[in-house]
Write an enzyme that holds these catalytic residues in place. Sequence first.
Site, mmCIF file in Angstrom:
data_model
loop_
_atom_site.group_PDB
_atom_site.id
_atom_site.type_symbol
_atom_site.label_atom_id
_atom_site.label_comp_id
_atom_site.label_asym_id
_atom_site.label_seq_id
_atom_site.Cartn_x
_atom_site.Cartn_y
_atom_site.Cartn_z
ATOM 1 N N GLY A 59 -46.374 40.824 16.575
ATOM 2 C CA GLY A 59 -46.119 39.682 17.438
ATOM 3 C C GLY A 59 -46.455 40.038 18.870
ATOM 4 O O GLY A 59 -47.250 40.952 19.132
ATOM 5 N N ARG A 60 -45.844 39.337 19.816
ATOM 6 C CA ARG A 60 -46.150 39.609 21.226
ATOM 7 C C ARG A 60 -45.839 41.050 21.600
ATOM 8 O O ARG A 60 -46.655 41.735 22.225
ATOM 9 C CB ARG A 60 -45.376 38.644 22.122
ATOM 10 N N ASP B 269 -48.699 43.189 9.218
ATOM 11 C CA ASP B 269 -47.898 42.014 9.531
ATOM 12 C C ASP B 269 -47.993 41.060 8.343
ATOM 13 O O ASP B 269 -49.001 41.073 7.616
ATOM 14 C CB ASP B 269 -48.412 41.338 10.808
ATOM 15 N N GLY C 174 -40.961 43.247 27.765
ATOM 16 C CA GLY C 174 -41.491 41.936 27.450
ATOM 17 C C GLY C 174 -43.003 41.910 27.357
ATOM 18 O O GLY C 174 -43.657 42.915 27.050
ATOM 19 N N LYS D 294 -29.450 49.548 25.117
ATOM 20 C CA LYS D 294 -30.264 48.344 25.304
ATOM 21 C C LYS D 294 -29.394 47.083 25.240
ATOM 22 O O LYS D 294 -29.638 46.107 25.968
ATOM 23 C CB LYS D 294 -31.354 48.278 24.239
ATOM 24 N N HIS E 205 -27.831 46.757 28.528
ATOM 25 C CA HIS E 205 -28.907 46.325 29.430
ATOM 26 C C HIS E 205 -29.082 44.816 29.361
ATOM 27 O O HIS E 205 -29.157 44.125 30.372
ATOM 28 C CB HIS E 205 -30.197 47.052 29.025
ATOM 29 N N ASN E 206 -29.128 44.276 28.148
ATOM 30 C CA ASN E 206 -29.333 42.840 27.991
ATOM 31 C C ASN E 206 -28.102 42.043 28.403
ATOM 32 O O ASN E 206 -28.220 40.924 28.918
ATOM 33 C CB ASN E 206 -29.711 42.514 26.548
ATOM 34 N N GLU F 280 -28.342 41.779 31.971
ATOM 35 C CA GLU F 280 -29.395 40.804 32.244
ATOM 36 C C GLU F 280 -28.857 39.371 32.185
ATOM 37 O O GLU F 280 -29.192 38.535 33.033
ATOM 38 C CB GLU F 280 -30.514 40.996 31.225
ATOM 39 N N TYR F 281 -27.993 39.095 31.207
ATOM 40 C CA TYR F 281 -27.383 37.767 31.110
ATOM 41 C C TYR F 281 -26.663 37.419 32.409
ATOM 42 O O TYR F 281 -26.801 36.319 32.949
ATOM 43 C CB TYR F 281 -26.359 37.726 29.973
#
Length: 337
Positions: A9-10, A30, A122, A187, A190-191, A194-195
């Site tokens: 994916g991305r 994939d 990202g 992590k 970390h997120n 971020e919120y």
Amino acid sequence: MQVGMVGIGRMGAGLSRRLMAGGHTTVAYDISSEAVDEIVEDGAVGTYSLEEFAAALEAPRIAWVMVPAAFVGSTVDAVAQHFEAGDIIIDGGNSNWKDDVDKAEELAERGIHYVDIGTSGGVYGEERGFSLMIGGEDDTVAHLEPIFATLAPGMAAAERTIDDGPERPGEAGWLHCGPNGAGHFVKMIHNGIEYGMMAAIAEGLGILEGADAGTEERQADAETSPLRDPKYFQYDFDTTAITQVWRRGSVIASWLIDLTAHALANDPDLEAFEGRVSDSGQGRWTVQAGVELGVPVSVISASLFDRFASRDNDEYANKVLSAMRKEFGGHHEKKAD
């Protein structure tokens, strides 16, 4: 090194291209053959089944699984069916750290090594580098260091905190945080942070956007709290310009401010958005960990609940509030304009 990437994916595609640009070989798989075909055009070795994927990897095999958290467990199990003792499976997604602890124990019974990597960066990570938070056995992580060195931004990505001495842990943009689960735990926090940061930026801009309320006519009735001093709220702020000035020299200058400024520059009124904010689970797990540890997480929990509310999950509760106001005070609900 040769690295297998499961999930193109991305993020998976960006990781694959950065690895290849750094001289590594990527073997890609994939469930979408189109995704495999696209990464093959960039130089990867394409495979179209997990049997073919495992056969294309040299021992000890390395498989980096980069799929949504809901599919990690089943995907890791499917890969492990084709792996042998000594092989390594990496979960680079946003899995729950408790699942990592359990999965590592399960795979260890077969001699397969498991590494959890919280991966941040990202869609910009391919160019800027990925921040990697790693959990796993010392020897296994040491074996994978060339991969981390390629994927991470490197020391030059930020000014050194103390500008002397040898490289310190984390300065290259990757860190072995501890045993299995430690990478995704870090992590997750970390997120969660971020919120809270995102919510603070959004709320501040919301006040700025509404600071012209004193120029507007407001209803005067029992159901509407009046604006006490309209003369103090006569500002027609340009939030796009404000985010630009905040980017330059301010204490809150950050990548999040940069991204906000970019979004506003392209869409000043944010007409492309409805304001329904999703949550991937990381904020929930952060709050739950805080509860289990007895550590207050007031800001992060508030930002998480705000995301719930943005999706109208508070609609019934708000109806109950309106009903109670009518019951005790005869207050009629004001309808939206």
